[in-house]
Design a protein around this motif. Structure first.
Motif, PDB file in Angstrom:
ATOM      1  N   GLY A   1      15.692  -1.395   3.891  1.00 18.70           N
ATOM      2  CA  GLY A   1      15.785  -2.814   3.559  1.00 18.70           C
ATOM      3  C   GLY A   1      16.375  -3.016   2.178  1.00 18.70           C
ATOM      4  O   GLY A   1      17.398  -2.415   1.833  1.00 18.70           O
TER       5      GLY A   1
ATOM      6  N   GLY B   1      10.690  -8.334   4.964  1.00 20.02           N
ATOM      7  CA  GLY B   1      11.961  -8.177   5.644  1.00 20.02           C
ATOM      8  C   GLY B   1      11.931  -7.619   7.050  1.00 20.02           C
ATOM      9  O   GLY B   1      12.981  -7.335   7.620  1.00 20.02           O
TER      10      GLY B   1
ATOM     11  N   THR C   1      11.671  -2.130   8.366  1.00 16.39           N
ATOM     12  CA  THR C   1      11.363  -1.945   6.950  1.00 16.39           C
ATOM     13  C   THR C   1       9.884  -1.665   6.743  1.00 16.39           C
ATOM     14  O   THR C   1       9.515  -0.920   5.838  1.00 16.39           O
ATOM     15  CB  THR C   1      11.742  -3.193   6.134  1.00 16.39           C
TER      16      THR C   1
END
Length: 175
Positions: free
Chosen positions: A25, A96, A107
């Protein structure tokens, strides 16, 4: 964590949360993202009592995906299990996670493995986590910090379950 009988009581009361990810991420690497998630747990009402190191394993069920890092925390919280799971899902989103396809790279994956000795269905949540006992990438990190923790249903220790685990059998500590 305390020792002796106090340790057994603390382990019986502990909340066990697994953290994992295989997509960095916005962080420099997956480990940095997991550390950021760990640092945010107190902000959602989770007091971390103990944490494992990070364990690496091939992605499951598709080993062609990027490898995973996983870890476990023993924690306490004033939230009930359903509220805790909702807070964990909110943290995943805030960091995320996009829920595209099942088992897609992510993530952050936060799983509520156990909530004390509770066993049963709580809304959409099943406790203890129905597949955790067979996953070395969960039981290995748990055995690292609490080898004597006992699974609320099968009764085996984290150490025994880590040894017998068949899913993610390649999981190993890093660092």
């Amino acid at each position: 964590m305390p020792a002796g009988a106090d340790l057994a009581a603390a382990l019986d009361a502990a909340v066990v949360i697994a953290l994992g990810g295989n997509d960095k991420g916005d962080w420099p690497d997956v480990a940095a993202g997991l550390e950021a998630a760990l640092a945010r747990l107190p902000g959602i009402g989770v007091n971390v009592l103990s944490r494992s190191g990070w364990w690496a394993s091939a992605a499951w069920p598709d080993p062609a995906d990027p490898p995973f890092l996983n870890g476990v925390v023993l924690a306490e919280t004033a939230m009930g299990p359903e509220a805790l799971m909702a807070a964990l899902a909110g943290l995943e989103t805030a960091m995320g996670r996009v829920r595209a396809a099942r088992n897609a790279p992510r993530t952050l994956d936060l799983d509520l493995i156990a909530y004390g000795r509770l066993a049963g269905t709580f809304g959409d949540l099943v406790l203890p986590h129905p597949r955790a006992a067979e996953r070395r990438f969960v039981m290995g990190p748990l055995a690292e910090i609490a080898p004597d923790w006992r699974h609320p249903v099968v009764g085996q220790t984290a150490a025994a379950l880590a040894t017998a685990a068949t899913v993610g059998a390649d999981a190993r500590p890093i660092g």
